[in-house]
Write an enzyme that holds these catalytic residues in place. Structure first.
Site, PDB file in Angstrom:
ATOM      1  N   GLN A 126      44.800  43.199  23.255  1.00 48.04           N
ATOM      2  CA  GLN A 126      45.082  41.983  22.469  1.00 48.04           C
ATOM      3  C   GLN A 126      45.915  40.992  23.279  1.00 48.04           C
ATOM      4  OE1 GLN A 126      47.826  42.658  19.252  1.00 48.04           O
ATOM      5  NE2 GLN A 126      47.153  40.899  18.071  1.00 48.04           N
ATOM      6  N   GLY A 127      45.354  39.840  23.585  1.00 48.09           N
ATOM      7  CA  GLY A 127      46.064  38.816  24.353  1.00 48.09           C
ATOM      8  C   GLY A 127      46.557  37.695  23.463  1.00 48.09           C
ATOM      9  N   TYR A 128      47.528  37.996  22.593  1.00 51.69           N
ATOM     10  CA  TYR A 128      48.131  36.978  21.732  1.00 51.69           C
ATOM     11  C   TYR A 128      49.452  36.484  22.333  1.00 51.69           C
ATOM     12  CZ  TYR A 128      45.272  37.254  17.412  1.00 51.69           C
ATOM     13  OH  TYR A 128      44.287  37.157  16.476  1.00 51.69           O
ATOM     14  N   SER A 129      50.440  37.409  22.448  1.00 53.43           N
ATOM     15  CA  SER A 129      51.813  37.002  22.792  1.00 53.43           C
ATOM     16  C   SER A 129      51.922  36.486  24.214  1.00 53.43           C
ATOM     17  CB  SER A 129      52.762  38.195  22.645  1.00 53.43           C
ATOM     18  OG  SER A 129      52.670  38.725  21.362  1.00 53.43           O
ATOM     19  N   GLU A 244      45.946  43.641  11.251  1.00 51.26           N
ATOM     20  CA  GLU A 244      46.968  44.326  12.051  1.00 51.26           C
ATOM     21  C   GLU A 244      48.020  44.942  11.133  1.00 51.26           C
ATOM     22  OE1 GLU A 244      48.632  41.974  15.246  1.00 51.26           O
ATOM     23  OE2 GLU A 244      49.885  43.619  15.940  1.00 51.26           O
ATOM     24  N   SER A 383      57.686  40.561  13.325  1.00 51.96           N
ATOM     25  CA  SER A 383      58.972  41.280  13.262  1.00 51.96           C
ATOM     26  C   SER A 383      59.447  41.373  11.798  1.00 51.96           C
ATOM     27  CB  SER A 383      60.026  40.559  14.103  1.00 51.96           C
ATOM     28  OG  SER A 383      60.426  39.380  13.440  1.00 51.96           O
ATOM     29  N   GLU A 385      62.197  40.508  10.569  1.00 55.39           N
ATOM     30  CA  GLU A 385      62.849  39.258  10.122  1.00 55.39           C
ATOM     31  C   GLU A 385      61.776  38.275   9.637  1.00 55.39           C
ATOM     32  OE1 GLU A 385      63.538  40.687  13.084  1.00 55.39           O
ATOM     33  OE2 GLU A 385      65.491  41.511  12.546  1.00 55.39           O
TER      34      GLU A 385
HETATM   35  C1  LIG Z   1      55.820  47.653  22.153  1.00 54.40           C
HETATM   36  C2  LIG Z   1      55.207  46.337  21.853  1.00 54.40           C
HETATM   37  C3  LIG Z   1      53.832  46.196  21.917  1.00 54.40           C
HETATM   38  C4  LIG Z   1      53.232  44.945  21.706  1.00 54.40           C
HETATM   39  N1  LIG Z   1      51.877  44.820  21.868  1.00 54.40           N
HETATM   40  C5  LIG Z   1      51.319  43.593  21.825  1.00 54.40           C
HETATM   41  C6  LIG Z   1      49.947  43.409  22.157  1.00 54.40           C
HETATM   42  O1  LIG Z   1      49.217  44.357  22.466  1.00 54.40           O
HETATM   43  N2  LIG Z   1      49.447  42.145  22.161  1.00 54.40           N
HETATM   44  C7  LIG Z   1      50.205  41.069  21.818  1.00 54.40           C
HETATM   45  O2  LIG Z   1      49.674  39.963  21.829  1.00 54.40           O
HETATM   46  N3  LIG Z   1      51.515  41.210  21.489  1.00 54.40           N
HETATM   47  C8  LIG Z   1      52.092  42.444  21.503  1.00 54.40           C
HETATM   48  N4  LIG Z   1      53.425  42.588  21.199  1.00 54.40           N
HETATM   49  C9  LIG Z   1      54.224  41.397  20.968  1.00 54.40           C
HETATM   50  C10 LIG Z   1      54.786  41.258  19.572  1.00 54.40           C
HETATM   51  O3  LIG Z   1      53.824  40.789  18.679  1.00 54.40           O
HETATM   52  C11 LIG Z   1      55.991  40.306  19.700  1.00 54.40           C
HETATM   53  O4  LIG Z   1      56.994  40.998  20.416  1.00 54.40           O
HETATM   54  C12 LIG Z   1      56.520  39.865  18.370  1.00 54.40           C
HETATM   55  O5  LIG Z   1      55.642  38.988  17.740  1.00 54.40           O
HETATM   56  C13 LIG Z   1      57.903  39.164  18.513  1.00 54.40           C
HETATM   57  O6  LIG Z   1      57.828  38.140  19.440  1.00 54.40           O
HETATM   58  P1  LIG Z   1      58.860  38.033  20.659  1.00 54.40           P
HETATM   59  O7  LIG Z   1      58.946  39.377  21.318  1.00 54.40           O
HETATM   60  O8  LIG Z   1      58.455  36.872  21.492  1.00 54.40           O
HETATM   61  O9  LIG Z   1      60.279  37.769  20.006  1.00 54.40           O
HETATM   62  P2  LIG Z   1      60.804  36.383  19.438  1.00 54.40           P
HETATM   63  O10 LIG Z   1      59.749  35.717  18.631  1.00 54.40           O
HETATM   64  O11 LIG Z   1      61.411  35.627  20.563  1.00 54.40           O
HETATM   65  O12 LIG Z   1      61.946  36.876  18.456  1.00 54.40           O
HETATM   66  C14 LIG Z   1      63.214  37.327  18.927  1.00 54.40           C
HETATM   67  C15 LIG Z   1      64.046  37.704  17.720  1.00 54.40           C
HETATM   68  O13 LIG Z   1      64.264  36.541  16.894  1.00 54.40           O
HETATM   69  C16 LIG Z   1      63.796  36.784  15.563  1.00 54.40           C
HETATM   70  N5  LIG Z   1      63.162  35.571  15.028  1.00 54.40           N
HETATM   71  C17 LIG Z   1      62.231  34.795  15.658  1.00 54.40           C
HETATM   72  N6  LIG Z   1      61.866  33.769  14.836  1.00 54.40           N
HETATM   73  C18 LIG Z   1      62.561  33.918  13.695  1.00 54.40           C
HETATM   74  C19 LIG Z   1      62.618  33.191  12.461  1.00 54.40           C
HETATM   75  N7  LIG Z   1      61.858  32.102  12.243  1.00 54.40           N
HETATM   76  N8  LIG Z   1      63.437  33.643  11.470  1.00 54.40           N
HETATM   77  C20 LIG Z   1      64.204  34.761  11.659  1.00 54.40           C
HETATM   78  N9  LIG Z   1      64.211  35.477  12.809  1.00 54.40           N
HETATM   79  C21 LIG Z   1      63.403  35.070  13.804  1.00 54.40           C
HETATM   80  C22 LIG Z   1      62.768  37.909  15.688  1.00 54.40           C
HETATM   81  O14 LIG Z   1      62.647  38.649  14.489  1.00 54.40           O
HETATM   82  C23 LIG Z   1      63.376  38.752  16.812  1.00 54.40           C
HETATM   83  O15 LIG Z   1      64.351  39.610  16.292  1.00 54.40           O
HETATM   84  C24 LIG Z   1      54.040  43.832  21.371  1.00 54.40           C
HETATM   85  C25 LIG Z   1      55.425  43.976  21.258  1.00 54.40           C
HETATM   86  C26 LIG Z   1      56.011  45.210  21.508  1.00 54.40           C
HETATM   87  C27 LIG Z   1      57.504  45.320  21.402  1.00 54.40           C
END
Ligand SMILES: Cc1cc2nc3c(=O)[nH]c(=O)nc-3n(C[C@H](O)[C@H](O)[C@H](O)COP(=O)(O)OP(=O)(O)OC[C@H]3O[C@@H](n4cnc5c(N)ncnc54)[C@H](O)[C@@H]3O)c2cc1C
Length: 398
Positions: A126-129, A244, A383, A385
């Protein structure tokens, strides 16, 4: 609302249990139960076994190879599989891309890609993040510029789970910048073997290589690999996310983890007595078990509502939060129960067939690593949150 399973549903459960007894290799179940490494081959073997039975894509419509189960049957199947120690179904092809192609793909795309998901010809990731586009996913910056019959892709994806095993990646890419950010995103299928793609490992806190960064430099992707319409990818992306978050509560995983914790707490002693008899430890185990029972009931209520034609709304966010908190608490208790045995001791002891001297009980293997790994549960799939934001909007209207 009747939360009891009907006689037909109980008969279905028996059918699932019989199948698991006959077809789930005990060698693999043992690895899952004790937290040992699963190989790519272990996961592919289980997919092939389920596919042979017609149970792999269990939420696809029958015409595309699904078994035509109800929401209750899916719940029973997923939970009994987890309790029996079956590997989880790798979600990217079956649970995520499949439903998107079925709803939005062209006839040709469905005919080509769906059977390949089922028979394991393609392993999807999955190439989302991206760095800077996680919770705020609509901020993706990886670009795809149309040149004749191709798109030229440049940018970076991150946290790509099992990307090092994949030969295909589905990506959210930016195809327009002069519009609202949600309106310039497209959904593209990319062959990982195309020149210009580089996969780099991210080693996580538990010392494992599960996730990756994927870099794209002038990658040529056939325009035929665009799903749906250009700049409409946000709609498809959101649809995928609802899949998901399906069964993200993971009741079966918690039931299996709690059983492992109880086994360990009976085996391990403190001051000559089983840890399970320690009042403080017993109280925490009892609390998490009660929380799990309560969540099971909520989960069944949601399923009963869906079976009655309803759509889960804020409830799926509630289940995600509680389910992941419970799984994290169980792994925290297991790590605590194991004390020094929880820490990694000999890498080779995690492999199947290790004949060296065991240190600590079987349940100790990777207890600390799993505790660290489970931190991810409250981050991915939206997440916790963000789930709270969803609840506040849907229920409180904030
Ligand atoms: C082990 C693992 C596997 C993953 N696998 C995939 C994958 O296969 N493909 C893919 O595309 N992605 C994947 N992800 C990515 C995952 O979807 C993101 O980590 C997730 O969406 C959070 O984004 P971020 O890490 O950029 O954190 P951020 O968005 O930067 O958030 C950082 C912190 O701020 C909080 N926060 C952010 N915005 C808000 C808000 N509006 N209100 C309150 N709190 C907020 C968050 O809850 C978090 O605690 C994976 C992540 C992990 C950890």
């Amino acid at each position: 609302m009747d939360l009891k399973f009907t006689a037909e549903e109980e008969a279905f459960r028996t059918e699932v249990l019989d199948f698991l007894r006959e077809r789930l290799p005990q060698r693999i179940a043992e690895k899952v139960r004790n937290g040992r490494h699963l190989t790519r081959d272990d996961m592919a073997t289980w997919h092939a076994t389920l596919n042979e039975k017609g149970w792999l894509a269990n939420h696809w419509p029958k015409e595309y190879g699904g078994p035509g189960w109800t929401a209750v049957q899916k719940f029973i199947f997923e939970n009994e599989c987890a309790i029996a120690g079956a590997p989880r179904i790798v979600p990217f092809g079956v649970n995520m891309l499949g439903p998107v192609l079925i709803k939005y793909g062209s006839e040709e795309q469905k005919r080509y890609w769906l059977p390949r998901i089922l028979n394991g010809a393609d392993w999807w990731c999955q190439g989302y993040s991206e760095p800077g586009a996680g919770s705020d996913l609509a901020s993706v910056r990886t670009t795809a510029q149309r040149q004749g019959d191709h798109y030229i892709v440049n940018g970076q994806k991150t946290w790509t789970t099992l990307g090092h095993y994949a030969n295909m990646i589905f990506c959210l890419v930016r195809t327009a910048t002069d519009v609202r950010k949600q309106e310039g995103i497209s959904f593209l299928l990319v062959d990982m073997n195309t020149p210009g793609i580089e996969v780099r490992p991210i080693v996580t806190l538990d010392g494992e290589h599960e996730v990756n960064e994927v870099f794209f430099t002038d990658v040529r992707v056939p325009a035929a690999n665009l799903v749906g319409k250009e700049n409409k990818g946000w709609t498809y992306a959101k649809y995928l996310l609802t899949y998901e978050r399906t069964n993200i509560a993971g009741v079966g995983f918690s039931v299996a983890a709690l059983a492992r914790l109880k086994r360990a707490a009976r085996k391990l002693t403190r001051n000559g007595k089983p840890l399970a008899d320690d009042p403080q430890f017993a109280a925490r185990m009892a609390k998490v078990e009660i929380d799990l029972e309560n969540m099971k009931t909520t989960n069944l209520r949601v399923i009963a509502a869906v079976a009655g034609g309803g759509v889960p709304g804020a409830e799926s966010s509630m289940l995600k939060i509680r389910g992941t908190e419970i799984r994290q608490e169980i792994s925290s208790l297991l790590r605590r129960a194991m004390g020094p045995y929880a820490a990694p001791f000999a890498e080779e002891a995690l492999e199947e067939g290790y004949a060296g001297e065991a240190i600590g009980p079987d349940e100790a293997a990777r207890a600390a690593a799993q505790y660290f790994n489970n931190r991810k549960l409250s981050i991915f799939g939206g997440s916790n949150e963000i789930q709270k934001n969803i609840i506040s909007k849907m229920i409180l209207g904030l």
